[in-house]
Design a protein around this motif. Structure first.
Motif, short mmCIF file in Angstrom:
data_model
loop_
_atom_site.label_atom_id
_atom_site.label_comp_id
_atom_site.label_asym_id
_atom_site.label_seq_id
_atom_site.Cartn_x
_atom_site.Cartn_y
_atom_site.Cartn_z
N THR A 46 0.86 -1.18 0.00
CA THR A 46 0.00 0.00 0.00
C THR A 46 0.90 1.24 0.00
O THR A 46 2.10 1.16 0.33
N LYS A 47 0.33 2.37 -0.34
CA LYS A 47 1.10 3.62 -0.34
C LYS A 47 1.63 3.89 1.07
O LYS A 47 2.77 4.31 1.25
N PHE A 48 0.82 3.63 2.08
CA PHE A 48 1.23 3.83 3.47
C PHE A 48 2.44 2.97 3.80
O PHE A 48 3.40 3.44 4.40
N GLN A 49 2.40 1.70 3.42
CA GLN A 49 3.51 0.79 3.71
C GLN A 49 4.80 1.27 3.03
O GLN A 49 5.86 1.28 3.64
N GLU A 51 5.59 4.32 2.13
CA GLU A 51 6.08 5.54 2.80
C GLU A 51 6.77 5.21 4.11
O GLU A 51 7.81 5.77 4.43
N GLU A 52 6.21 4.30 4.87
CA GLU A 52 6.81 3.91 6.15
C GLU A 52 8.17 3.23 5.93
O GLU A 52 9.13 3.51 6.64
N LEU A 69 -2.07 -1.70 7.03
CA LEU A 69 -2.29 -1.35 5.63
C LEU A 69 -2.35 0.15 5.42
O LEU A 69 -2.01 0.65 4.35
N GLY A 70 -2.83 0.88 6.42
CA GLY A 70 -2.96 2.33 6.30
C GLY A 70 -3.36 2.96 7.61
O GLY A 70 -3.86 2.29 8.51
N LYS A 71 -3.11 4.24 7.70
CA LYS A 71 -3.49 4.99 8.90
C LYS A 71 -4.84 5.64 8.66
O LYS A 71 -5.04 6.33 7.66
N PHE A 81 -5.48 2.38 12.82
CA PHE A 81 -4.94 1.87 11.56
C PHE A 81 -5.87 0.85 10.96
O PHE A 81 -6.58 0.13 11.66
N LYS A 82 -5.85 0.77 9.64
CA LYS A 82 -6.50 -0.31 8.92
C LYS A 82 -5.47 -1.43 8.87
O LYS A 82 -4.31 -1.21 8.55
#
Length: 85
Positions: A46-49, A51-52, A69-71, A81-82
């Motif tokens: 995911t985009k969140f992952q 970026e982290e 998966l995401g904030k 978080f999801k």
């Protein structure tokens, strides 16, 4: 970037190697940022992952049996978080 993905527990070294080898040599990203974008585009991360991981916070992407998966949000008492179990 591949090492960070493996260290986070999101993918195995074999999975990362297979993904890398599946990219034609002429189209392979030149840096971690490009590889991250490629993995987001194909739905592996995911985009969140991504970026982290790029920020060096890959160890925070798994909580026990849960993969973040995401904030969703944050407040004075914590963060939401999801996640996938």
């Amino acid at each position: 970037f591949g090492k960070a993905v493996v260290a986070s527990g999101l993918l195995t070294a074999e999975e990362v190697k297979a993904l890398w080898n599946g990219i034609p040599a002429a189209e392979r990203p030149k840096d971690g940022d490009g590889f991250a974008q490629r993995l987001v585009a194909d739905g592996t991360l995911t985009k969140f992952q991504a970026e982290e991981l790029l920020a060096g916070r890959g160890g925070r992407l798994t909580l026990g049996d849960y993969v973040l998966l995401g904030k969703i949000g944050a407040g004075g008492m914590g963060q939401v978080f999801k996640a996938r179990h």
